[in-house]
Motif scaffolding. Structure first.
Motif, PDB file in Angstrom:
ATOM      1  N   ARG A 157     -95.560  54.604  26.916  1.00 43.68           N
ATOM      2  CA  ARG A 157     -96.702  55.452  27.261  1.00 43.68           C
ATOM      3  C   ARG A 157     -97.221  55.195  28.672  1.00 43.68           C
ATOM      4  N   ALA A 158     -96.866  54.063  29.247  1.00 41.61           N
ATOM      5  CA  ALA A 158     -97.478  53.608  30.497  1.00 41.61           C
ATOM      6  C   ALA A 158     -97.288  54.597  31.641  1.00 41.61           C
ATOM      7  N   CYS A 159     -96.170  55.308  31.670  1.00 39.40           N
ATOM      8  CA  CYS A 159     -95.893  56.230  32.772  1.00 39.40           C
ATOM      9  C   CYS A 159     -96.889  57.380  32.837  1.00 39.40           C
ATOM     10  N   LEU A 160     -97.598  57.618  31.750  1.00 38.53           N
ATOM     11  CA  LEU A 160     -98.562  58.721  31.697  1.00 38.53           C
ATOM     12  C   LEU A 160     -99.975  58.285  32.075  1.00 38.53           C
ATOM     13  N   TYR A 161    -100.205  56.978  32.217  1.00 40.56           N
ATOM     14  CA  TYR A 161    -101.557  56.495  32.467  1.00 40.56           C
ATOM     15  C   TYR A 161    -102.026  56.890  33.871  1.00 40.56           C
ATOM     16  N   SER A 162    -103.245  57.414  33.955  1.00 43.26           N
ATOM     17  CA  SER A 162    -103.822  57.774  35.245  1.00 43.26           C
ATOM     18  C   SER A 162    -105.332  57.843  35.119  1.00 43.26           C
ATOM     19  N   GLU A 163    -106.045  57.399  36.159  1.00 46.55           N
ATOM     20  CA  GLU A 163    -107.493  57.550  36.236  1.00 46.55           C
ATOM     21  C   GLU A 163    -107.884  58.764  37.064  1.00 46.55           C
ATOM     22  N   ASN A 164    -106.902  59.529  37.510  1.00 47.49           N
ATOM     23  CA  ASN A 164    -107.138  60.710  38.339  1.00 47.49           C
ATOM     24  C   ASN A 164    -107.373  61.932  37.448  1.00 47.49           C
ATOM     25  N   ARG A 185    -102.311  63.314  31.397  1.00 43.64           N
ATOM     26  CA  ARG A 185    -102.678  61.927  31.640  1.00 43.64           C
ATOM     27  C   ARG A 185    -103.135  61.214  30.384  1.00 43.64           C
ATOM     28  N   LEU A 186    -102.801  59.948  30.373  1.00 40.21           N
ATOM     29  CA  LEU A 186    -103.256  59.007  29.362  1.00 40.21           C
ATOM     30  C   LEU A 186    -104.328  58.154  30.012  1.00 40.21           C
ATOM     31  N   ALA A 187    -105.479  58.017  29.356  1.00 44.80           N
ATOM     32  CA  ALA A 187    -106.588  57.286  29.974  1.00 44.80           C
ATOM     33  C   ALA A 187    -107.455  56.664  28.890  1.00 44.80           C
ATOM     34  N   THR A 188    -108.499  55.971  29.340  1.00 42.29           N
ATOM     35  CA  THR A 188    -109.426  55.333  28.405  1.00 42.29           C
ATOM     36  C   THR A 188    -110.793  55.980  28.552  1.00 42.29           C
ATOM     37  N   SER A 189    -111.573  55.564  29.530  1.00 42.89           N
ATOM     38  CA  SER A 189    -112.892  56.140  29.725  1.00 42.89           C
ATOM     39  C   SER A 189    -112.811  57.471  30.462  1.00 42.89           C
ATOM     40  N   PHE A 190    -113.969  58.126  30.584  1.00 48.65           N
ATOM     41  CA  PHE A 190    -114.046  59.438  31.220  1.00 48.65           C
ATOM     42  C   PHE A 190    -113.897  59.332  32.729  1.00 48.65           C
ATOM     43  N   ASN A 191    -114.724  58.503  33.362  1.00 47.02           N
ATOM     44  CA  ASN A 191    -114.681  58.312  34.802  1.00 47.02           C
ATOM     45  C   ASN A 191    -114.982  56.847  35.086  1.00 47.02           C
TER      46      ASN A 191
END
Length: 268
Positions: free
Chosen positions: A19-26, A32-38
Motif C-alpha cells: 500500500r505504501a506506493c499510494l501514500y501521499s499528504e498532497n 491517495r492513501l493517507a491518515t489525517s485530513f491536513n
C-alpha cells in the motif's frame, strides 16, 4: 454492498509494502492513501487511514486505482456505477422538493465529480482522547455512506451528538455544503463526526458527489426574493475547494467565507 466492504477491508489488511506506493499528504494527488485530513494544519491527528480516489468518468480514472487486491477495480467500479445512478435520482428528487426542475443540479454541477473514500478506523487504545474524524460538514453536494457493522458515526442534532447505528443493507444520505448554498439555506448540510473504540476495527465507505471545479455555485434564482435574500455569494466550486483543502477539517468554516452579511432592520 457486502463485496465492497469486504474488498475495502482486504485492502487495509494487505502488507504495508503493498500500500505504501499510494501514500501521499498532497490533497491534489489523484489517488491517495493517507491518515489525517491536513497534517500541516491539524494540531491533533485523526485515528484512521483512508483511501480516496475519483470515480467519474469511470473509464478515465479506473486505471489509476489500486491494482491490489486483484478484484478491487472490478468490485469498486461496479459499486461506483450503482452509486452514481442512485445519487442522480436523489438529486432530481431534491431539485423537485425545492420547486426547481428535476435536472437543475445535474445542469449546474457541470461535468460533475464523484469520489469514493474507504475509511478504516483501527482499534484505538485511548478512544476518549481522539476522534476518527472531527466535527465537520461535507464540502460537496451530497454524500451516500455505507457503514460496516461497527458503530462510530455521530450527527449533531439540537446541540447533542446522536449515534447513527449501522443497519444491514442500508445507506446513510447526508446533504453537503453545496446543497445548502443552492437551496439558499432551506436545506442544511449535516455536521457529523466519527468516534473510535478500543476493541474493534471499523470501516465505512462514503461516496462524495458534487460539482466540477469550473461549475458556478450560487443560491438558485427562484429561491431568492425580498423575503428570502441570498445568504451566500456565488463562486466557482474550485475556489471553495481550495479553501477547504488549505485548512483543518472543522465545522462549516468554509461556508463562512461566502456568507453575505446584512445589516439589522433597525440599522444598527
Amino acid at each position: 454492498m457486502k463485496s465492497m466492504l469486504e474488498i475495502g477491508k482486504e485492502f487495509f489488511e494487505m502488507p504495508v509494502e503493498d500500500r505504501a506506493c499510494l501514500y501521499s499528504e498532497n490533497p491534489n494527488q489523484r489517488v491517495r492513501l493517507a491518515t489525517s485530513f491536513n497534517v500541516s494544519k491539524e494540531k491533533v491527528l485523526n485515528w484512521r487511514d483512508y483511501l480516496l480516489h475519483p470515480c467519474h468518468p469511470l473509464e478515465e480514472v479506473i486505471s489509476f486505482w489500486p491494482e491490489k487486491p486483484a478484484a478491487y477495480r472490478e468490485i469498486a467500479g461496479n459499486y461506483a456505477v450503482e452509486m452514481r445512478a442512485l445519487i442522480l435520482r436523489l438529486l432530481a428528487a431534491v431539485s423537485e422538493a425545492l420547486g426547481l426542475d428535476s435536472s437543475y443540479f445535474d445542469r449546474i454541477f457541470g461535468k460533475h465529480t464523484q469520489l469514493m473514500d474507504i475509511m478504516y478506523y483501527p482499534p484505538c487504545p485511548n478512544p476518549d482522547i481522539t476522534l476518527g474524524t472531527p466535527r465537520h460538514s461535507d464540502a460537496r453536494g451530497i454524500t451516500v455512506l455505507m457503514q460496516g457493522e461497527v458503530s462510530g458515526l455521530q450527527v449533531l442534532r439540537n446541540g447533542k451528538w446522536v449515534a447513527v447505528e449501522p443497519i444491514p443493507n442500508a445507506l446513510v444520505v447526508n446533504m453537503g455544503d453545496q446543497l445548502q448554498v443552492v437551496s439558499n439555506g432551506r436545506f442544511r448540510s449535516v455536521e457529523h463526526r466519527a468516534v473510535t473504540n478500543a476493541s474493534t476495527a471499523r470501516i465505512s465507505i462514503p461516496t462524495f458527489y458534487g460539482p466540477s471545479e469550473d461549475a458556478f455555485i450560487a443560491p438558485a434564482a427562484p429561491l431568492v426574493d425580498e423575503q428570502h435574500p441570498a445568504l451566500y455569494k456565488g463562486y466557482k466550486f474550485g475556489e471553495f475547494m481550495r479553501i477547504f483543502w488549505s485548512q483543518e477539517l472543522k465545522n462549516k468554516s468554509v461556508l463562512d467565507h461566502f456568507k453575505i452579511e446584512y445589516p439589522d432592520n433597525n440599522g444598527e
